[in-house]
Write an enzyme that holds these catalytic residues in place. Structure first.
Site, short mmCIF file in Angstrom:
data_model
loop_
_atom_site.label_atom_id
_atom_site.label_comp_id
_atom_site.label_asym_id
_atom_site.label_seq_id
_atom_site.Cartn_x
_atom_site.Cartn_y
_atom_site.Cartn_z
N HIS A 1 -17.24 37.43 23.82
CA HIS A 1 -16.60 38.69 23.45
C HIS A 1 -15.46 38.95 24.42
O HIS A 1 -15.65 38.96 25.63
CB HIS A 1 -17.64 39.83 23.53
CG HIS A 1 -17.15 41.13 22.98
ND1 HIS A 1 -16.21 41.89 23.63
CD2 HIS A 1 -17.49 41.80 21.84
CE1 HIS A 1 -15.98 42.99 22.93
NE2 HIS A 1 -16.76 42.96 21.83
N ASP B 1 12.62 -0.75 4.41
CA ASP B 1 11.66 0.36 4.40
C ASP B 1 12.31 1.58 5.04
O ASP B 1 11.64 2.42 5.62
CB ASP B 1 10.38 -0.04 5.13
CG ASP B 1 9.20 0.85 4.78
OD1 ASP B 1 9.33 1.66 3.85
OD2 ASP B 1 8.14 0.74 5.43
N ASP C 1 0.83 -1.19 0.00
CA ASP C 1 0.00 0.00 0.00
C ASP C 1 0.87 1.25 0.00
O ASP C 1 2.04 1.22 0.41
CB ASP C 1 -0.97 0.01 1.18
CG ASP C 1 -0.29 0.12 2.54
OD1 ASP C 1 0.75 -0.56 2.73
OD2 ASP C 1 -0.78 0.85 3.41
N ARG D 1 8.69 10.94 20.68
CA ARG D 1 9.47 9.84 20.13
C ARG D 1 10.26 9.24 21.29
O ARG D 1 10.93 9.96 22.05
CB ARG D 1 10.42 10.35 19.04
CG ARG D 1 9.71 10.88 17.81
CD ARG D 1 9.14 9.77 16.95
NE ARG D 1 8.39 10.29 15.80
CZ ARG D 1 7.91 9.56 14.83
NH1 ARG D 1 8.10 8.25 14.82
NH2 ARG D 1 7.24 10.10 13.82
N HIS E 1 6.19 9.86 0.82
CA HIS E 1 4.98 10.53 1.31
C HIS E 1 4.76 11.89 0.65
O HIS E 1 3.72 12.51 0.87
CB HIS E 1 4.98 10.71 2.84
CG HIS E 1 4.90 9.44 3.60
ND1 HIS E 1 4.46 9.39 4.92
CD2 HIS E 1 5.18 8.17 3.27
CE1 HIS E 1 4.50 8.13 5.35
NE2 HIS E 1 4.95 7.38 4.35
N GLU F 1 0.04 -0.83 5.93
CA GLU F 1 1.11 -0.20 6.70
C GLU F 1 0.89 1.30 6.83
O GLU F 1 1.17 1.90 7.88
CB GLU F 1 2.47 -0.48 6.05
CG GLU F 1 3.66 -0.17 6.94
CD GLU F 1 4.12 1.27 6.88
OE1 GLU F 1 4.92 1.67 7.76
OE2 GLU F 1 3.70 2.02 5.96
N GLU F 2 0.39 1.91 5.76
CA GLU F 2 0.22 3.37 5.77
C GLU F 2 -1.01 3.82 6.56
O GLU F 2 -1.22 5.02 6.73
CB GLU F 2 0.12 3.89 4.33
CG GLU F 2 1.33 3.58 3.45
CD GLU F 2 2.60 4.33 3.84
OE1 GLU F 2 2.57 5.05 4.86
OE2 GLU F 2 3.61 4.18 3.14
#
Length: 457
Positions: free
Chosen positions: A214, A181, A89, A329, A428, A154-155
């Site tokens: 406001h 990959d 994919d 991460r 991508h 996978e995507e």
């Protein structure tokens, strides 16, 4: 010698391999878009048929969304079993305007093949299929037992693959897993990625009043969700680049001395890095180099913020709601579940008065670290050097490949991450490309890898 015959077969069929890859790439197997569901099926059938023509036992396995292709050749008793993973994919091609040629009409320019999926992951995955073909067509067998699993999600997260792997550990049992990959370090500098970061991804919604107000009438009397959101996000990381979530670093595996030296030895220019990105200086956690920050230290980044008015001209609105998406991460030995608990607690503790926060966890995956002194790793070094003419560098990457952790969890196997692409391949993005020279070098390296792994038994 078998390898000489293999190498000759690869040379003779190089043009055929390119045409076959182009045929696969022309199938717009965009997993995220339901309009392409029939195309993902066609891509799976293309791969199944190709594997069957080689002489492998191949099948399509239905899932709740896109099918999985599985194939095997287990005619090498007493030899190791190698599991090859890839995905057929691809990402959506939009925006279409910047493409110099149609995204699903593979076009060669300056030795590169331009198309969606060229490097991520059809081109890289296909190198292993053609290496297997070379062995089967030349010698009638493989030097190791080979299992191949190619998915179509996978995507979009790959949840159905995890279900399949978890339910079939005996069928998929192996001694080594191989994935291509990732990328080389630079042109002419092949690399083996021995470390990947994990991921913990979150979203928060900050709610204030029951309607927009406001700012002149209500400003200073009730909390502004955008201001509160800014305070919360600012509280995640300090000006020194250190993450301020309590307990966040408790289980971070320190970099070993040899790793820090290996980072220093990599051919990297910080000045060129800055110039390429158009920034006047780098930024990150104090005490670490740019490459260490990118590849081997935990990070925190905000990916999107919304709320209030952002149209042309002024509008003095006090928004009732605001939100943001952000992620961490992770590195070994951080646990995404534990990080979620710590981040949730931190935000609850640091939410300003007058607002409420909804905390949403999207996805998580652990970091990966592979033993660089294992027999499989040494085999990969020899195979790459035989194909590329130089020894590979050892690198850690800041990206996450969840399937690597999935295979470790369910099959108890480490993965050899052998990237044939380049960092500027635009995966991508528009004008994705893959060097045809690297495509063929990848096939040869994969073919030699099977022989080298056979000697580890």
């Amino acid at each position: 010698m078998s390898l000489d015959r293999i190498d000759e077969y690869l040379k003779e069929h190089a043009g055929d391999f390119e045409e076959q890859l182009k045929e696969l790439i022309r199938i717009p197997s965009v997993s995220a878009q339901p309009d392409h569901d029939s195309d993902t099926r066609r891509a799976a059938e293309f791969i199944r048929d190709d594997l069957a023509r080689m002489g492998m036992t191949a099948e399509i396995i239905p899932t709740k969304r896109h099918p999985i292709v599985y194939a095997e050749s287990l005619g090498a008793p007493g030899k190791p079993t190698v599991l090859i993973y890839g995905h057929y994919d691809v990402q959506p091609p939009e925006p279409l305007e910047p493409w110099l040629s149609p995204p699903f009409e593979p076009t060669v320019r300056n030795g590169n093949l331009y198309a969606r999926g060229a490097t991520d992951d059809k081109g890289q995955m296909f190198t292993h299929l053609k290496a297997v073909e070379a062995w089967l067509k030349t010698t009638g067998g493989l030097p190791v037992n080979v299992k191949i699993i190619i998915e179509g999600e996978e995507e979009i997260g790959g949840s159905n693959l995890e279900t399949y792997v978890a339910e079939n550990p005996d069928k998929l049992a192996c001694d080594y897993a191989v994935i291509s990959d990732t990328s080389q370090f630079a042109p002419g500098k092949p690399a083996i990625t021995y470390g990947l970061k994990g991921l913990a991804y979150f979203e928060i919604h900050v709610q204030g009043a029951n309607r927009d107000l406001h700012s002149g009438t209500y400003g200073g009397a009730v909390a502004n969700p955008l201001n509160a959101l800014a305070n919360i996000l600012d509280g995640l990381k300090g000006p020194d680049g250190r993450i301020k979530v309590e307990g966040f670093y408790d289980k971070v595996k320190p970099l070993e001395d040899w790793e820090r030296q290996a980072f220093r030895d990599l051919p990297f220019s910080e000045e060129e890095f800055r110039t390429e990105l158009g920034v006047n200086e780098v930024f990150g956690e104090e005490g670490y180099s740019t490459l260490e920050r990118k590849g081997a230290r935990p990070t925190c980044d905000v990916h999107g913020v919304w709320g209030g008015y952002s149209g042309p001209g002024p509008k003095t609105v006090l928004p009732c709601k605001a939100g943001a998406k952000f992620s961490f991460r992770l590195v070994p030995d951080q646990d995404p579940v534990e990080i979620e608990r710590l981040v949730r607690k931190h935000i609850e503790t640091h939410t300003p008065p007058g607002v409420t926060v909804e905390f949403i966890s999207h996805q998580g995956s652990p970091a990966v670290l592979v033993d660089v002194d294992s027999p499989g790793f040494h085999a990969a070094v020899k195979a790459i050097e035989a194909s590329f003419g130089v020894a590979p560098l050892f690198i850690r990457e800041g990206g996450s490949i969840p399937v690597v952790g999935l295979l470790k969890k369910h099959l108890k196997v480490d993965t050899l991450l052998l990237g044939w692409g380049q960092n500027d391949d635009n995966l991508h993005g528009p004008n994705e490309k893959f060097s045809l020279a690297d495509f063929h070098r990848g096939i040869k390296a994969s073919a030699h890898l099977l022989e080298e792994l056979s000697r580890t038994s």
